[in-house]
Scaffold this motif. Structure first.
Motif, PDB file in Angstrom:
ATOM      1  N   SER A 121      14.766  12.596  -8.597  1.00 37.93           N
ATOM      2  CA  SER A 121      14.847  13.103  -9.976  1.00 37.93           C
ATOM      3  C   SER A 121      13.698  12.634 -10.854  1.00 37.93           C
ATOM      4  O   SER A 121      13.144  13.406 -11.634  1.00 37.93           O
ATOM      5  CB  SER A 121      16.191  12.722 -10.599  1.00 37.93           C
ATOM      6  OG  SER A 121      16.328  11.310 -10.613  1.00 37.93           O
ATOM      7  N   THR A 122      13.306  11.373 -10.752  1.00 39.92           N
ATOM      8  CA  THR A 122      12.209  10.856 -11.579  1.00 39.92           C
ATOM      9  C   THR A 122      10.906  11.580 -11.239  1.00 39.92           C
ATOM     10  O   THR A 122      10.152  11.953 -12.129  1.00 39.92           O
ATOM     11  CB  THR A 122      12.043   9.338 -11.356  1.00 39.92           C
ATOM     12  OG1 THR A 122      13.282   8.702 -11.638  1.00 39.92           O
ATOM     13  CG2 THR A 122      10.968   8.770 -12.242  1.00 39.92           C
ATOM     14  N   LEU A 123      10.658  11.767  -9.964  1.00 36.90           N
ATOM     15  CA  LEU A 123       9.450  12.459  -9.530  1.00 36.90           C
ATOM     16  C   LEU A 123       9.456  13.917  -9.964  1.00 36.90           C
ATOM     17  O   LEU A 123       8.450  14.441 -10.449  1.00 36.90           O
ATOM     18  CB  LEU A 123       9.309  12.351  -8.013  1.00 36.90           C
ATOM     19  CG  LEU A 123       8.038  12.935  -7.395  1.00 36.90           C
ATOM     20  CD1 LEU A 123       6.793  12.280  -7.985  1.00 36.90           C
ATOM     21  CD2 LEU A 123       8.062  12.759  -5.891  1.00 36.90           C
ATOM     22  N   LYS A 124      10.599  14.575  -9.852  1.00 37.84           N
ATOM     23  CA  LYS A 124      10.712  15.977 -10.260  1.00 37.84           C
ATOM     24  C   LYS A 124      10.434  16.123 -11.752  1.00 37.84           C
ATOM     25  O   LYS A 124       9.719  17.037 -12.181  1.00 37.84           O
ATOM     26  CB  LYS A 124      12.114  16.520  -9.957  1.00 37.84           C
ATOM     27  CG  LYS A 124      12.343  16.803  -8.497  1.00 37.84           C
ATOM     28  CD  LYS A 124      13.771  17.324  -8.290  1.00 37.84           C
ATOM     29  CE  LYS A 124      14.075  17.534  -6.843  1.00 37.84           C
ATOM     30  NZ  LYS A 124      15.464  17.968  -6.623  1.00 37.84           N
ATOM     31  N   LYS A 125      10.990  15.225 -12.561  1.00 36.49           N
ATOM     32  CA  LYS A 125      10.769  15.283 -14.008  1.00 36.49           C
ATOM     33  C   LYS A 125       9.314  15.044 -14.361  1.00 36.49           C
ATOM     34  O   LYS A 125       8.756  15.688 -15.238  1.00 36.49           O
ATOM     35  CB  LYS A 125      11.652  14.251 -14.725  1.00 36.49           C
ATOM     36  CG  LYS A 125      13.108  14.617 -14.749  1.00 36.49           C
ATOM     37  CD  LYS A 125      13.947  13.516 -15.398  1.00 36.49           C
ATOM     38  CE  LYS A 125      15.419  13.810 -15.270  1.00 36.49           C
ATOM     39  NZ  LYS A 125      16.250  12.705 -15.764  1.00 36.49           N
ATOM     40  N   ALA A 126       8.663  14.102 -13.692  1.00 33.64           N
ATOM     41  CA  ALA A 126       7.266  13.781 -13.973  1.00 33.64           C
ATOM     42  C   ALA A 126       6.358  14.952 -13.630  1.00 33.64           C
ATOM     43  O   ALA A 126       5.411  15.251 -14.355  1.00 33.64           O
ATOM     44  CB  ALA A 126       6.850  12.551 -13.191  1.00 33.64           C
ATOM     45  N   VAL A 127       6.633  15.639 -12.537  1.00 36.65           N
ATOM     46  CA  VAL A 127       5.813  16.760 -12.103  1.00 36.65           C
ATOM     47  C   VAL A 127       6.029  17.991 -12.988  1.00 36.65           C
ATOM     48  O   VAL A 127       5.120  18.788 -13.195  1.00 36.65           O
ATOM     49  CB  VAL A 127       6.090  17.086 -10.608  1.00 36.65           C
ATOM     50  CG1 VAL A 127       5.406  18.347 -10.179  1.00 36.65           C
ATOM     51  CG2 VAL A 127       5.664  15.920  -9.751  1.00 36.65           C
ATOM     52  N   ALA A 128       7.228  18.128 -13.531  1.00 31.19           N
ATOM     53  CA  ALA A 128       7.571  19.294 -14.341  1.00 31.19           C
ATOM     54  C   ALA A 128       6.904  19.292 -15.721  1.00 31.19           C
ATOM     55  O   ALA A 128       6.875  20.310 -16.392  1.00 31.19           O
ATOM     56  CB  ALA A 128       9.087  19.385 -14.493  1.00 31.19           C
ATOM     57  N   LYS A 129       6.374  18.156 -16.139  1.00 32.83           N
ATOM     58  CA  LYS A 129       5.765  18.059 -17.471  1.00 32.83           C
ATOM     59  C   LYS A 129       4.455  18.780 -17.525  1.00 32.83           C
ATOM     60  O   LYS A 129       3.681  18.863 -16.661  1.00 32.83           O
ATOM     61  CB  LYS A 129       5.564  16.604 -17.857  1.00 32.83           C
ATOM     62  CG  LYS A 129       6.851  15.896 -18.141  1.00 32.83           C
ATOM     63  CD  LYS A 129       6.575  14.471 -18.573  1.00 32.83           C
ATOM     64  CE  LYS A 129       7.887  13.740 -18.794  1.00 32.83           C
ATOM     65  NZ  LYS A 129       7.695  12.374 -19.178  1.00 32.83           N
ATOM     66  N   ILE A 141      14.579   6.325  -1.558  1.00 27.46           N
ATOM     67  CA  ILE A 141      14.078   5.501  -2.647  1.00 27.46           C
ATOM     68  C   ILE A 141      14.525   6.212  -3.918  1.00 27.46           C
ATOM     69  O   ILE A 141      13.943   7.220  -4.317  1.00 27.46           O
ATOM     70  CB  ILE A 141      12.538   5.359  -2.589  1.00 27.46           C
ATOM     71  CG1 ILE A 141      12.119   4.791  -1.233  1.00 27.46           C
ATOM     72  CG2 ILE A 141      12.051   4.484  -3.731  1.00 27.46           C
ATOM     73  CD1 ILE A 141      10.626   4.786  -1.000  1.00 27.46           C
ATOM     74  N   THR A 142      15.591   5.708  -4.515  1.00 27.50           N
ATOM     75  CA  THR A 142      16.236   6.369  -5.645  1.00 27.50           C
ATOM     76  C   THR A 142      15.231   6.729  -6.728  1.00 27.50           C
ATOM     77  O   THR A 142      14.447   5.896  -7.157  1.00 27.50           O
ATOM     78  CB  THR A 142      17.340   5.464  -6.226  1.00 27.50           C
ATOM     79  OG1 THR A 142      18.247   5.133  -5.182  1.00 27.50           O
ATOM     80  CG2 THR A 142      18.085   6.168  -7.342  1.00 27.50           C
ATOM     81  N   GLY A 143      15.273   7.988  -7.139  1.00 27.04           N
ATOM     82  CA  GLY A 143      14.394   8.481  -8.190  1.00 27.04           C
ATOM     83  C   GLY A 143      13.060   8.968  -7.677  1.00 27.04           C
ATOM     84  O   GLY A 143      12.418   9.810  -8.294  1.00 27.04           O
ATOM     85  N   LEU A 144      12.616   8.466  -6.530  1.00 20.97           N
ATOM     86  CA  LEU A 144      11.299   8.845  -6.021  1.00 20.97           C
ATOM     87  C   LEU A 144      11.389   9.897  -4.922  1.00 20.97           C
ATOM     88  O   LEU A 144      10.865  11.000  -5.072  1.00 20.97           O
ATOM     89  CB  LEU A 144      10.546   7.616  -5.507  1.00 20.97           C
ATOM     90  CG  LEU A 144       9.132   7.867  -4.987  1.00 20.97           C
ATOM     91  CD1 LEU A 144       8.231   8.397  -6.101  1.00 20.97           C
ATOM     92  CD2 LEU A 144       8.557   6.597  -4.402  1.00 20.97           C
ATOM     93  N   MET A 145      12.050   9.558  -3.830  1.00 17.93           N
ATOM     94  CA  MET A 145      12.119  10.503  -2.717  1.00 17.93           C
ATOM     95  C   MET A 145      13.133  10.072  -1.682  1.00 17.93           C
ATOM     96  O   MET A 145      13.585   8.934  -1.669  1.00 17.93           O
ATOM     97  CB  MET A 145      10.760  10.616  -2.023  1.00 17.93           C
ATOM     98  CG  MET A 145      10.340   9.359  -1.315  1.00 17.93           C
ATOM     99  SD  MET A 145       8.755   9.606  -0.491  1.00 17.93           S
ATOM    100  CE  MET A 145       8.520   7.968   0.158  1.00 17.93           C
TER     101      MET A 145
END
Length: 93
Positions: free
Chosen positions: A85-93, A46-50
């Protein structure tokens, strides 16, 4: 704190503007598709998620922690889940 299935379904229904029944059907369908695909050895992305994929584990020797006796651990399968990538960026904030 963890989000359980009931809470997840309620949030999905609220965000998507659908009924909890429809949200429950969607979650059940996702679960079914994941299980069927991984059983066949197909990865689900699922692109961006996992991405989720089945991995092979080779047979190996281990030790019984109680007795220290050496045992054979048979080959098997596991599941690898990688964040997108989207999930990684959201968690890194």
């Amino acid at each position: 704190m963890a989000l359980n299935r009931t809470e997840l379904i309620a949030k999905i229904a609220d965000v998507a503007g659908i009924t909890k029944t429809d949200a429950d059907k969607a979650v059940a369908a996702l679960q079914s598709v994941l299980v069927e695909s991984l059983t066949r050895g197909e990865a689900v992305k699922i692109t961006g998620l996992m991405s989720v994929e089945r991995t092979e584990r080779a047979a190996r020797k281990g030790r019984n922690p109680r007795t220290g006796e050496e045992i054979e651990i048979p080959a098997g399968f596991g599941v690898k889940i990688s964040a997108g990538s989207t999930l990684k960026k959201a968690v890194a904030k």
